[in-house]
Scaffold this motif. Sequence first.
Motif, PDB file in Angstrom:
ATOM      1  N   PHE A 109      28.187  -4.872  95.483  1.00  0.00           N
ATOM      2  CA  PHE A 109      28.014  -3.451  95.773  1.00  0.00           C
ATOM      3  C   PHE A 109      28.196  -2.625  94.502  1.00  0.00           C
ATOM      4  O   PHE A 109      27.580  -1.566  94.349  1.00  0.00           O
ATOM      5  CB  PHE A 109      28.990  -3.001  96.859  1.00  0.00           C
ATOM      6  CG  PHE A 109      28.489  -3.241  98.256  1.00  0.00           C
ATOM      7  CD1 PHE A 109      27.703  -2.297  98.895  1.00  0.00           C
ATOM      8  CD2 PHE A 109      28.797  -4.421  98.920  1.00  0.00           C
ATOM      9  CE1 PHE A 109      27.227  -2.517 100.169  1.00  0.00           C
ATOM     10  CE2 PHE A 109      28.333  -4.644 100.205  1.00  0.00           C
ATOM     11  CZ  PHE A 109      27.536  -3.695 100.841  1.00  0.00           C
ATOM     12  N   GLY A 110      29.033  -3.105  93.581  1.00  0.00           N
ATOM     13  CA  GLY A 110      29.208  -2.406  92.321  1.00  0.00           C
ATOM     14  C   GLY A 110      27.920  -2.322  91.532  1.00  0.00           C
ATOM     15  O   GLY A 110      27.624  -1.308  90.890  1.00  0.00           O
ATOM     16  N   GLU A 111      27.134  -3.387  91.582  1.00  0.00           N
ATOM     17  CA  GLU A 111      25.870  -3.420  90.856  1.00  0.00           C
ATOM     18  C   GLU A 111      24.846  -2.448  91.430  1.00  0.00           C
ATOM     19  O   GLU A 111      23.922  -2.030  90.721  1.00  0.00           O
ATOM     20  CB  GLU A 111      25.280  -4.829  90.879  1.00  0.00           C
ATOM     21  CG  GLU A 111      26.062  -5.862  90.086  1.00  0.00           C
ATOM     22  CD  GLU A 111      25.438  -7.244  90.236  1.00  0.00           C
ATOM     23  OE1 GLU A 111      24.379  -7.475  89.629  1.00  0.00           O
ATOM     24  OE2 GLU A 111      26.008  -8.073  90.972  1.00  0.00           O
ATOM     25  N   VAL A 112      24.977  -2.107  92.709  1.00  0.00           N
ATOM     26  CA  VAL A 112      23.972  -1.242  93.341  1.00  0.00           C
ATOM     27  C   VAL A 112      24.494   0.167  93.600  1.00  0.00           C
ATOM     28  O   VAL A 112      23.946   0.909  94.404  1.00  0.00           O
ATOM     29  CB  VAL A 112      23.448  -1.878  94.648  1.00  0.00           C
ATOM     30  CG1 VAL A 112      22.767  -3.197  94.351  1.00  0.00           C
ATOM     31  CG2 VAL A 112      24.572  -2.083  95.665  1.00  0.00           C
ATOM     32  N   GLY A 113      25.587   0.521  92.903  1.00  0.00           N
ATOM     33  CA  GLY A 113      26.028   1.901  92.944  1.00  0.00           C
ATOM     34  C   GLY A 113      27.249   2.224  93.772  1.00  0.00           C
ATOM     35  O   GLY A 113      27.600   3.401  93.922  1.00  0.00           O
ATOM     36  N   TYR A 114      27.938   1.198  94.304  1.00  0.00           N
ATOM     37  CA  TYR A 114      29.132   1.453  95.125  1.00  0.00           C
ATOM     38  C   TYR A 114      30.306   0.603  94.627  1.00  0.00           C
ATOM     39  O   TYR A 114      30.776  -0.306  95.312  1.00  0.00           O
ATOM     40  CB  TYR A 114      28.829   1.147  96.597  1.00  0.00           C
ATOM     41  CG  TYR A 114      27.740   2.015  97.173  1.00  0.00           C
ATOM     42  CD1 TYR A 114      28.037   3.269  97.702  1.00  0.00           C
ATOM     43  CD2 TYR A 114      26.411   1.598  97.164  1.00  0.00           C
ATOM     44  CE1 TYR A 114      27.035   4.086  98.214  1.00  0.00           C
ATOM     45  CE2 TYR A 114      25.404   2.405  97.668  1.00  0.00           C
ATOM     46  CZ  TYR A 114      25.718   3.649  98.187  1.00  0.00           C
ATOM     47  OH  TYR A 114      24.715   4.451  98.693  1.00  0.00           O
ATOM     48  N   PRO A 115      30.794   0.876  93.419  1.00  0.00           N
ATOM     49  CA  PRO A 115      31.842   0.048  92.811  1.00  0.00           C
ATOM     50  C   PRO A 115      33.159   0.032  93.580  1.00  0.00           C
ATOM     51  O   PRO A 115      33.936  -0.918  93.451  1.00  0.00           O
ATOM     52  CB  PRO A 115      32.023   0.659  91.422  1.00  0.00           C
ATOM     53  CG  PRO A 115      31.535   2.073  91.571  1.00  0.00           C
ATOM     54  CD  PRO A 115      30.397   2.003  92.546  1.00  0.00           C
ATOM     55  N   GLU A 116      33.442   1.081  94.363  1.00  0.00           N
ATOM     56  CA  GLU A 116      34.711   1.118  95.090  1.00  0.00           C
ATOM     57  C   GLU A 116      34.681   0.289  96.360  1.00  0.00           C
ATOM     58  O   GLU A 116      35.722   0.044  96.974  1.00  0.00           O
ATOM     59  CB  GLU A 116      35.098   2.555  95.428  1.00  0.00           C
ATOM     60  CG  GLU A 116      34.142   3.261  96.379  1.00  0.00           C
ATOM     61  CD  GLU A 116      34.587   4.672  96.696  1.00  0.00           C
ATOM     62  OE1 GLU A 116      35.722   4.843  97.178  1.00  0.00           O
ATOM     63  OE2 GLU A 116      33.794   5.612  96.446  1.00  0.00           O
TER      64      GLU A 116
END
Length: 327
Positions: free
Chosen positions: A241-248
């Motif tokens: 998810f971090g790679e697609v814009g949701y690192p948290e």
Amino acid sequence: MDATIPRRQALALAAVAGLASPRALGQGWPSRPIRLVLGFPAGGTADVIGRLVGERLAAALGQSVVVENRAGASGNIAAEHVARSAPDGYTLLLGTQGTHAANAALFARLPYDPVADFVPIAPVASVPNILVVTTGLPVADVAGFVAYAKANPNRIRFGSSGNGTSIHLAGELFKVIAGIEMEHVPYRGSAPALTDLVAGRIEAMFELVPGVRGQIASGGVRALAVASRARMPAVPGVPTFGEVGYPEFVTGAWFGVFAPAGTPEPVVARLARELAAMTGPGGSLVSRLEEVGAEPMSATPEAFRAFIAAETTRWAEVVRRSGARLD
């Protein structure tokens, strides 16, 4: 009155007390089969990991370990059963972040005390959530999923293995982070939820990796992203998810072995040693856990206790942010 009667009673009571002492109870253990109780039905991630642990533990102890599924109430039924069992080392719990961290914040009242009623023995594995969708949903990635959800509020139904599980909470948390609305559909375990996902009766799941990797590989579902800090070898090609814009959005479940409070220290120490050896470097469980998409965990009982305390705080915040609450 015969004065010898009280004396005989006193001697008998002393003998029983000696036999029942923690050290005495720990001697000769195990001399009969051990039950490893888990709070979810057969076929799901907890069952997969529980059976791997039971198999290796049986080999290490030279005694059979019977895995017993007592599903329901986000693991609370199994936890209560073990908490009320005799503290003799023959009934153990495969606990989770639910039974020993999140449920305290989710439920107004628990039928057991996660701290006072248990002895933490050792963690065994952690597993990230992974967003999978039915192949009929017209999205190819997380950006498309979020756009579709925003354009169609509550049209996406996400299934879970039950109210309050990590699969449920992951979906609720992602709703908050992404600013979308979805409908939660709880099931009695992951297996029936996944069956409905493959059939298109629900649209999404934030399943745990071991429970869905087979369907991902076969094309039964489409994986969009995994909620781990790094990519998982068990699901190659799936971004974080971090790679697609949701690192948290880093979330998942963990599993560990617990005994009822009062279990003899020698028994706890033996179990802790055996479990740490299995999940530590070169341990017999390491490669098997990694194969199914889990990450081995190893810690002393003291370190495990501290980990649980930190997790209780973390999951309370997840529950607060998600707005989830169960009666």
